[in-house]
Scaffold this motif. Structure first.
Motif, PDB file in Angstrom:
ATOM      1  N   LEU A  23       0.828  -1.200   0.000  1.00 26.88           N
ATOM      2  CA  LEU A  23       0.000   0.000   0.000  1.00 26.88           C
ATOM      3  C   LEU A  23       0.867   1.258   0.000  1.00 26.88           C
ATOM      4  N   TYR A  24       1.939   1.251   0.777  1.00 27.84           N
ATOM      5  CA  TYR A  24       2.843   2.398   0.775  1.00 27.84           C
ATOM      6  C   TYR A  24       3.513   2.558  -0.589  1.00 27.84           C
ATOM      7  N   ASP A  26       2.214   1.679  -3.486  1.00 26.02           N
ATOM      8  CA  ASP A  26       1.198   2.266  -4.367  1.00 26.02           C
ATOM      9  C   ASP A  26       1.075   3.767  -4.142  1.00 26.02           C
ATOM     10  N   LEU A  27       1.134   4.178  -2.889  1.00 26.11           N
ATOM     11  CA  LEU A  27       1.010   5.605  -2.578  1.00 26.11           C
ATOM     12  C   LEU A  27       2.165   6.394  -3.174  1.00 26.11           C
ATOM     13  N   GLN A  30       1.705   6.909  -6.837  1.00 28.55           N
ATOM     14  CA  GLN A  30       0.658   7.865  -7.177  1.00 28.55           C
ATOM     15  C   GLN A  30       1.154   9.310  -7.148  1.00 28.55           C
ATOM     16  N   VAL A  31       2.172   9.580  -6.349  1.00 28.11           N
ATOM     17  CA  VAL A  31       2.634  10.959  -6.191  1.00 28.11           C
ATOM     18  C   VAL A  31       3.985  11.208  -6.855  1.00 28.11           C
TER      19      VAL A  31
END
Length: 359
Positions: A23-24, A26-27, A30-31
């Motif tokens: 999840l980290y 993916d984050l 995204q940025v």
């Protein structure tokens, strides 16, 4: 987003809970484009290099990838392992745990070998009971031939058992070498984006050194992966399979060059210890999992991204396209189409995150 991402990659991990590290990761992805846009703006103002924040970003992503890969380090790093991959990895990991427990049990049994009286007898009895139970579980799970027990298990002769120990030791060494190569190949694969951005920060976009270094790391990683798997397959071929005589149809006996006419062969020696049965199990099917097969194909397709990375894209695509556009700017339809293609190519190749392939 990334060019050439495999369609439906999110479907590979259906039914599997995502770890927090994923999840980290993916984050961060995204940025990362927003981070690069801000870095480019600061670079134009002369305050910093655009690759300084990207280097920190890729280092954080590499750390998260190592954490995700740490559970199954004997396999390829998979971003979204499927249920079949997890089942195969967990089965092999469980077998390694059993082997570790048996090694500790054997050490404990050896440590009390000098004892006398009821203590030694009770220890021997408990050890034999545990080994017999685990042996039965392994035979049930693998379908291997039953281990010979008592005097019948030792009737194979010292020559055949000695040959098995020699073959098993060589196979174990070859398997260890293969796993080390796989580990090295995956380490290079994860560190490749960090090396590439560090080289870009040092030498710039116009230098061929970052491009060549990144390509070399990718090719070296793939070579180590294939050699590592090849060693594991060779180790599996060196081990006795425990097949019955009816399943064997060819023999090379009597020929020094290893080539002979088809004939019935003598049965291969059965495993004479629990360790050999477990080793057969761990090396019996050293094939890639379905997710690893997809991952290898995706990594090979990502090599096409090198055509879109500077300075290769400038020499191979952008400059020829610009010359072609100037020569045909007065041609109806063709001129505007070439201009549009040139602009589209410049947009996709201007930013590192569009062609990084660091998934």
């Amino acid at each position: 987003c990334h060019i050439l991402d495999e369609a439906g990659a999110g479907e590979q991990g259906q039914g599997q809970p995502r770890p927090a590290h994923g999840l980290y990761l993916d984050l961060l992805e995204q940025v990362e484009t927003l981070v690069e846009l801000r870095a480019v703006h600061l670079e134009r103002l002369g305050k910093m290099s655009r690759y300084s924040p990207l280097l920190m970003l890729e280092s954080a992503k590499a750390l998260l990838k190592f954490l995700m890969w740490s559970r199954y380090r004997e396999h390829l790093y998979l971003r979204n392992p499927g249920p079949e991959d997890v089942d195969q990895f967990e089965s092999e990991k469980g077998l390694q745990d059993i082997l570790g427990a048996l090694a500790r049990l054997r050490a404990r049994y050896t440590s009390v070998a000098g004892c006398t009286g009821d203590v030694a007898q009770d220890t021997v009895q408990a050890t034999e009971t545990a080994v017999s139970w685990v042996s039965a579980q392994l035979r049930t799970a693998t379908g291997a031939a039953a281990c010979a027990s008592g005097s019948g298990g030792e009737a194979g002769g010292s020559g055949s058992s000695g040959g098995m120990r020699d073959g098993g030791g060589a196979a174990s060494d070859l398997q260890h070498m293969g796993r080390n190569l796989l580990f090295l190949g995956e380490t290079l694969h994860i560190l490749r984006p960090v090396i590439y951005v560090a080289m870009l920060r040092r030498h710039g976009r116009t230098s061929w050194r970052p491009w060549l270094a990144s390509l070399g790391v990718d090719l070296l990683s793939m070579y180590f992966q294939q050699r590592g798997k090849s060693h594991e397959l060779q180790a599996a071929a060196m081990l006795p399979t425990g097949r019955s005589p009816s399943l064997s149809t060819k023999s090379t006996a009597g020929r020094g060059d290893g080539v002979g006419a088809p004939q019935q062969v003598l049965p291969l020696p059965r495993p004479t210890s629990l360790l050999s049965v477990a080793l057969l199990r761990s090396l019996g099917k050293p094939a890639w999992s379905p997710g690893e097969v997809r991952e290898i194909g995706e990594r090979r397709r990502r090599l096409l991204l090198y055509l879109l990375r500077p300075p290769c894209v400038d020499a191979a695509l952008r400059r020829p396209l610009q010359r072609l556009a100037r020569r045909n700017e007065q041609v109806p339809l063709l001129g505007p189409l070439l201009d549009y293609s040139n602009g589209l190519l410049a947009t996709f190749t201007e930013y590192y995150t569009y062609t990084s392939g660091s998934r």
